[in-house]
Motif scaffolding. Structure first.
Motif, PDB file in Angstrom:
ATOM      1  N   GLU A  37      14.335  36.734  37.974  1.00 47.79           N
ATOM      2  CA  GLU A  37      14.664  37.410  38.925  1.00 47.79           C
ATOM      3  C   GLU A  37      16.044  37.303  39.663  1.00 47.79           C
ATOM      4  N   LEU A  38      16.436  36.132  39.429  1.00 48.38           N
ATOM      5  CA  LEU A  38      17.810  35.702  39.753  1.00 48.38           C
ATOM      6  C   LEU A  38      18.951  36.469  39.144  1.00 48.38           C
ATOM      7  N   PHE A  39      18.689  36.807  37.830  1.00 48.32           N
ATOM      8  CA  PHE A  39      19.529  37.583  37.182  1.00 48.32           C
ATOM      9  C   PHE A  39      19.542  38.958  37.007  1.00 48.32           C
ATOM     10  N   LYS A  40      18.617  39.725  38.045  1.00 47.66           N
ATOM     11  CA  LYS A  40      18.452  40.957  38.144  1.00 47.66           C
ATOM     12  C   LYS A  40      19.496  41.613  38.610  1.00 47.66           C
ATOM     13  N   ASN A  59      24.529  38.948  42.130  1.00 48.41           N
ATOM     14  CA  ASN A  59      25.744  38.600  42.959  1.00 48.41           C
ATOM     15  C   ASN A  59      25.629  37.494  43.726  1.00 48.41           C
ATOM     16  N   ARG A  60      24.510  37.431  44.358  1.00 44.52           N
ATOM     17  CA  ARG A  60      24.051  36.072  45.198  1.00 44.52           C
ATOM     18  C   ARG A  60      23.847  35.037  44.364  1.00 44.52           C
ATOM     19  N   THR A  61      23.379  34.961  43.113  1.00 43.82           N
ATOM     20  CA  THR A  61      23.151  33.967  42.237  1.00 43.82           C
ATOM     21  C   THR A  61      24.545  33.574  41.617  1.00 43.82           C
ATOM     22  N   HIS A  62      25.529  34.310  41.521  1.00 46.40           N
ATOM     23  CA  HIS A  62      26.781  33.802  41.260  1.00 46.40           C
ATOM     24  C   HIS A  62      27.417  33.194  42.236  1.00 46.40           C
ATOM     25  N   ILE A  63      27.337  33.607  43.523  1.00 44.24           N
ATOM     26  CA  ILE A  63      27.857  33.040  44.485  1.00 44.24           C
ATOM     27  C   ILE A  63      27.467  31.719  44.828  1.00 44.24           C
ATOM     28  N   GLY A  64      26.062  31.636  44.905  1.00 39.58           N
ATOM     29  CA  GLY A  64      25.406  30.171  45.038  1.00 39.58           C
ATOM     30  C   GLY A  64      25.873  29.145  44.034  1.00 39.58           C
ATOM     31  N   LEU A  98      13.151  34.292  50.632  1.00 38.58           N
ATOM     32  CA  LEU A  98      12.255  32.893  50.931  1.00 38.58           C
ATOM     33  C   LEU A  98      11.550  33.216  49.517  1.00 38.58           C
ATOM     34  N   ARG A  99      11.103  34.172  48.783  1.00 41.55           N
ATOM     35  CA  ARG A  99      10.409  34.010  47.848  1.00 41.55           C
ATOM     36  C   ARG A  99      11.052  33.201  46.330  1.00 41.55           C
ATOM     37  N   VAL A 100      12.559  33.248  46.482  1.00 40.51           N
ATOM     38  CA  VAL A 100      13.180  32.667  45.231  1.00 40.51           C
ATOM     39  C   VAL A 100      14.155  31.307  45.913  1.00 40.51           C
ATOM     40  N   ARG A 101      13.990  31.117  47.284  1.00 46.32           N
ATOM     41  CA  ARG A 101      14.998  30.271  47.705  1.00 46.32           C
ATOM     42  C   ARG A 101      15.101  28.864  47.195  1.00 46.32           C
ATOM     43  N   VAL A 153      18.264  27.871  44.810  1.00 49.92           N
ATOM     44  CA  VAL A 153      19.276  26.663  45.442  1.00 49.92           C
ATOM     45  C   VAL A 153      18.936  25.508  44.299  1.00 49.92           C
ATOM     46  N   ALA A 154      17.784  25.469  43.689  1.00 50.90           N
ATOM     47  CA  ALA A 154      17.830  24.680  42.528  1.00 50.90           C
ATOM     48  C   ALA A 154      18.608  24.738  41.384  1.00 50.90           C
ATOM     49  N   LEU A 155      18.871  26.143  41.086  1.00 47.60           N
ATOM     50  CA  LEU A 155      19.684  26.610  40.071  1.00 47.60           C
ATOM     51  C   LEU A 155      21.090  26.467  40.509  1.00 47.60           C
ATOM     52  N   SER A 156      21.582  26.667  41.598  1.00 49.30           N
ATOM     53  CA  SER A 156      22.849  26.454  42.287  1.00 49.30           C
ATOM     54  C   SER A 156      23.100  24.795  42.136  1.00 49.30           C
ATOM     55  N   THR A 157      22.128  24.071  42.598  1.00 48.33           N
ATOM     56  CA  THR A 157      22.383  22.486  42.349  1.00 48.33           C
ATOM     57  C   THR A 157      22.605  22.035  41.112  1.00 48.33           C
TER      58      THR A 157
END
Length: 540
Positions: free
Chosen positions: A258-261, A266-271, A412-415, A419-423
């Motif tokens: 879902e993070l790449f939908k 956009n949020r995924t790339h920012i994080g 919330l559902r993917v937080r 964050v794990a992906l960002s970290t």
């Protein structure tokens, strides 16, 4: 009875960040000591301790980077662990893993065993660095979220400082005990973290995702309502969480995909880039390998270690302004100013080394091949000063904000997974830089500084054009900023037109206005700041 004070909750949870700090300085303070070099020597055999060269540059890079390699893998897995067992238990699992890794590291008989122990330590750091910010951000009120999540960075700086002086004191011990003792002492904060977490509440938002609504309400009452279950702020938080959970159940499943939908990419790339850029500032390079930098500037022996420790003190002290004011400064201005200042000091150091330094030969300065460039006199003092100023620029800017910003971006559902992906991106680049920098100092020498200066320029441009402001908004409001069709009318479609909403957050927190008034207040406040009052009035 769990503890409800958000400052106590943060103070215990951020010990997880302190573990990473312990690792940084335990390596930076020890890798330059004679005891370490002789025990893990890969140079020509010698009976003269002063001629021990220690591990080869590439091997030392691998030793340093091994912790980040373990952190990368664990950070990716931490989202699943956190979603299944809870934020609280995930952090406790990390603490147990750290103790196991520290036992292996402190008992290391060779480089292979040392690397294995550091990888295991990395598992802990990966879990804690990803889930501690999530845990705190889901418990903290909006007006204090930046301060409390940013405290993780302050814990890292304290871990660096404390462990450096422990390692420095142990450097006077003869034989392998000089590094075994500090590596064993790393277990103490992990033990404190494990037992301290027992007295803290679980994240109310995680409880809501598990349909444990009574427990969720109880935690909100404990932390935000001061024991009053009918507090206006508690009622609003509970209502927002219920609305968000209901929306998520109807519209999406919590998966990495879902993070790449389109609606999330956009949020995924920012994080992800927040964490990538935090590494490409070069700060952890300065932390791990500062002894190489100062050796090039002519320092040696105790003077080298004491001078290195000054930057750790600067790091602790200069993080404090961010904890006090980051919610007033906002995320965007803090990141932009930090990148600009650090770029200045990186280019200055590169220019000084090029203009006033010279190649030190294959053996380097102080028999350290990584210290391949030598500079002396007043220019060497300028290099040291610019290094200190670089740390003073990072500490109140990218240091805390790189941990504060990603947890605020996601629903919330993917937080946990987001964050794990960002970290994990943080640790992937930490690994790459830890491995890359020692050979870089040997092969491209002063140009290493120019390279990081270019990275800092690129991140300044990227932040300006792509990173929206999230300060002062509840986590649910940030979600609407990205998804609600009403959002762009008063928050601003373009990142550089977004602003802080601190006053509204404070009013909501204390229940002084209801939800409808809060929405109108948000429209009016943003209109006033952006000069678009007419458009907002028409929309309303």
């Amino acid at each position: 009875m769990p503890v409800g004070n958000v400052y106590v909750i943060a103070a215990v949870a951020i010990i997880g960040g302190g573990l990473f700090g312990f690792d940084i300085s335990s390596m930076s303070a020890i890798l330059g000591t004679t005891q370490y070099k002789c025990y893990f020597n890969q140079g020509p055999p010698t009976t003269d301790p002063s001629k021990c060269t220690g591990p080869r540059a590439a091997v030392q890079g691998g030793i340093t980077a091994s912790m980040a390699g373990g952190s990368w893998l664990a950070a990716l897995c931490s989202g699943f662990i956190s979603d299944i067992f809870g934020r609280k238990k995930a952090i406790m699992i990390g603490a147990v893993i750290w103790v196991i890794g520290s036992i292996i590291v402190s008992a290391s008989q060779n480089i292979g065993m040392l690397i294995v122990g550091r990888i295991i330590n990395g598992f802990c750091v990966g879990i804690c660095s990803a889930q501690v910010p999530v845990y705190i951000s889901e418990l903290a009120p909006p007006s204090k979220r930046g301060r409390l999540v940013g405290a993780q960075q302050w814990a890292i700086t304290w871990g660096i400082l404390i462990m450096f002086y422990i390692s420095y004191g142990c450097s006077f011990i003869s034989g392998p005990a000089a590094f075994r003792v500090p590596w064993a002492l790393q277990m103490i904060p992990a033990i404190l973290l494990f037992f301290g977490m027992m007295f803290l509440p679980e994240s109310p938002r995680w409880l809501a995702r598990k349909d444990r609504w009574e427990d969720c309400h109880a935690v909100l009452t404990l932390v935000h309502g001061k024991g009053d279950p009918n507090s206006p702020f508690v009622a609003k938080e509970l209502r927002d969480i219920k609305d968000m959970c209901e929306f998520e159940r109807k519209n999406a499943d919590a998966t990495f995909f879902e993070l790449f939908k389109p609606n999330m990419i956009n949020r995924t790339h920012i994080g992800v880039f927040t964490q990538i850029w935090s590494q490409l500032t070069g700060m952890n390079v300065m932390m791990y390998y500062i002894t190489y930098v100062f050796a090039m500037a002519g320092l040696s022996g105790n003077g080298l270690l004491v001078s290195s420790s000054i930057q750790y003190v600067i790091n602790v002290v200069m993080t404090i302004p961010a904890l006090l004011y980051v919610d007033r400064w906002g995320r965007r201005p803090t990141l932009l100013i930090g990148a600009l200042c650090m770029m200045t000091w990186m280019f200055a150091n590169g220019g000084l080394l090029k203009s006033y330094g010279h190649y030190a030969g294959p053996q380097g300065v102080n028999n350290t091949p990584e210290a391949s460039w030598s500079i002396s006199g007043k220019p060497s003092k300028a290099v040291i000063a610019c290094s200190y100023l670089f740390v003073a620029s990072y500490a109140p800017t990218w240091g805390p904000v790189s941990w504060i910003y990603p947890p605020e971006l996601y629903p919330l559902r993917v937080r946990g997974k987001a964050v794990a992906l960002s970290t994990s991106a943080n640790w992937a680049f930490n690994f790459a830089l830890g491995y890359f920098v020692p050979p870089a100092f040997v092969n491209i020498k002063w140009e290493t500084y120019i390279l990081f200066g270019v990275f800092l320029f690129a991140m300044f441009v990227h932040v300006y054009f792509a990173f929206p402001e999230t300060a002062g908004k509840t986590l649910e409001e940030v979600e609407s900023m990205f998804t609600d069709p009403l959002g762009p009318k008063y928050i601003g479609t373009l990142p550089w037109k977004t602003h802080i909403v601190t006053q509204k957050a404070l009013l909501l927190e204390h229940g002084e206005i209801d939800e409808e008034k809060a929405r109108r207040f948000g429209h009016e406040e943003e209109a006033e700041r952006s000069g678009s009052e007419k458009g907002v009035a028409q929309h309303v």
